[in-house]
Design a protein around this motif. Structure first.
Motif, mmCIF file in Angstrom:
data_model
loop_
_atom_site.group_PDB
_atom_site.id
_atom_site.type_symbol
_atom_site.label_atom_id
_atom_site.label_comp_id
_atom_site.label_asym_id
_atom_site.label_seq_id
_atom_site.Cartn_x
_atom_site.Cartn_y
_atom_site.Cartn_z
ATOM 1 N N GLU A 186 122.606 48.376 -69.857
ATOM 2 C CA GLU A 186 123.674 47.690 -70.602
ATOM 3 C C GLU A 186 123.971 48.433 -71.908
ATOM 4 O O GLU A 186 125.130 48.619 -72.272
ATOM 5 C CB GLU A 186 123.269 46.248 -70.918
ATOM 6 N N GLU A 187 122.917 48.845 -72.608
ATOM 7 C CA GLU A 187 123.091 49.573 -73.864
ATOM 8 C C GLU A 187 123.783 50.912 -73.622
ATOM 9 O O GLU A 187 124.650 51.323 -74.393
ATOM 10 C CB GLU A 187 121.731 49.776 -74.546
ATOM 11 N N LYS A 188 123.406 51.598 -72.548
ATOM 12 C CA LYS A 188 124.049 52.876 -72.207
ATOM 13 C C LYS A 188 125.537 52.674 -71.934
ATOM 14 O O LYS A 188 126.381 53.452 -72.398
ATOM 15 C CB LYS A 188 123.388 53.509 -70.966
ATOM 16 N N ALA A 189 125.861 51.633 -71.189
ATOM 17 C CA ALA A 189 127.262 51.359 -70.858
ATOM 18 C C ALA A 189 128.034 51.008 -72.134
ATOM 19 O O ALA A 189 129.176 51.456 -72.319
ATOM 20 C CB ALA A 189 127.342 50.221 -69.855
ATOM 21 N N HIS A 190 127.424 50.238 -72.999
ATOM 22 C CA HIS A 190 128.060 49.860 -74.257
ATOM 23 C C HIS A 190 128.346 51.093 -75.108
ATOM 24 O O HIS A 190 129.444 51.252 -75.651
ATOM 25 C CB HIS A 190 127.157 48.873 -75.000
ATOM 26 N N ARG A 191 127.365 51.985 -75.247
ATOM 27 C CA ARG A 191 127.539 53.246 -75.989
ATOM 28 C C ARG A 191 128.669 54.069 -75.380
ATOM 29 O O ARG A 191 129.468 54.659 -76.097
ATOM 30 C CB ARG A 191 126.261 54.093 -75.936
ATOM 31 N N ALA A 192 128.700 54.148 -74.045
ATOM 32 C CA ALA A 192 129.736 54.937 -73.370
ATOM 33 C C ALA A 192 131.123 54.380 -73.690
ATOM 34 O O ALA A 192 132.063 55.139 -73.947
ATOM 35 C CB ALA A 192 129.493 54.935 -71.865
ATOM 36 N N ARG A 193 131.265 53.033 -73.693
ATOM 37 C CA ARG A 193 132.561 52.424 -74.021
ATOM 38 C C ARG A 193 132.968 52.749 -75.456
ATOM 39 O O ARG A 193 134.130 53.054 -75.732
ATOM 40 C CB ARG A 193 132.482 50.899 -73.831
ATOM 41 N N ILE A 194 132.004 52.700 -76.384
ATOM 42 C CA ILE A 194 132.294 53.025 -77.784
ATOM 43 C C ILE A 194 132.782 54.460 -77.904
ATOM 44 O O ILE A 194 133.797 54.743 -78.545
ATOM 45 C CB ILE A 194 131.048 52.801 -78.666
ATOM 46 N N LYS A 195 132.082 55.377 -77.253
ATOM 47 C CA LYS A 195 132.428 56.800 -77.362
ATOM 48 C C LYS A 195 133.752 57.109 -76.667
ATOM 49 O O LYS A 195 134.518 57.956 -77.124
ATOM 50 C CB LYS A 195 131.296 57.665 -76.795
#
Length: 139
Positions: free
Chosen positions: A120-129
């Motif tokens: 979930e954290e990885k996906a969240h970071r990817a959306r931010i970037k």
């Protein structure tokens, strides 16, 4: 014999004390009285179990001589007696630390929940970037 732990004894014959002149507190006494203590522990004569000796050699670091002796110095106090007690206490603390066997770490698998949180954290970071990019297309 000197009691180090409940099960570990240190042979007194393995210890050797030498007194030298100390720098530091003492006023005029510093120049004429040998108050500093050099305490040597001969590891061959100390009678320590091999695993404890190995850990002690590692913990001693620079205090271990090439002859296999641990050298403890104390010159903080103005009297020989207090420096002797300080040096002996430091040696006993060092041996007590060496007597404690390190606890083996048992590798465990990450839990299902921790895997989900990581993803979930990885996906969240990817959306931010993903939202940062753009430059000319955004205007």
């Amino acid at each position: 014999m000197i009691q180090v732990t409940k099960t570990l004894m240190l042979d007194e014959r393995a210890l050797e004390e030498t007194f030298v002149r100390a720098s530091g507190p003492g006023g005029q006494n510093v120049n004429k009285v040998e108050t500093a203590v050099l305490l040597r522990l001969n590891l061959d004569r100390a009678g320590l179990p091999p695993p404890v000796r190995a850990r002690l050699e590692k913990l001693a670091g620079k205090r271990l001589t090439l002859e296999g002796e641990v050298l403890i110095t104390s010159q903080q106090h103005r009297t020989q007696e207090r420096n002797r007690a300080e040096a002996m206490a430091a040696l006993i603390r060092l041996i007590q630390r060496a007597a404690i066997a390190p606890v083996r770490r048992v590798a465990t698998k990450p839990s299902f929940g921790s895997k989900l949180r990581r993803l979930e954290e990885k996906a969240h970071r990817a959306r931010i970037k993903r939202g940062r990019g753009g430059g000319a297309e955004r205007e």
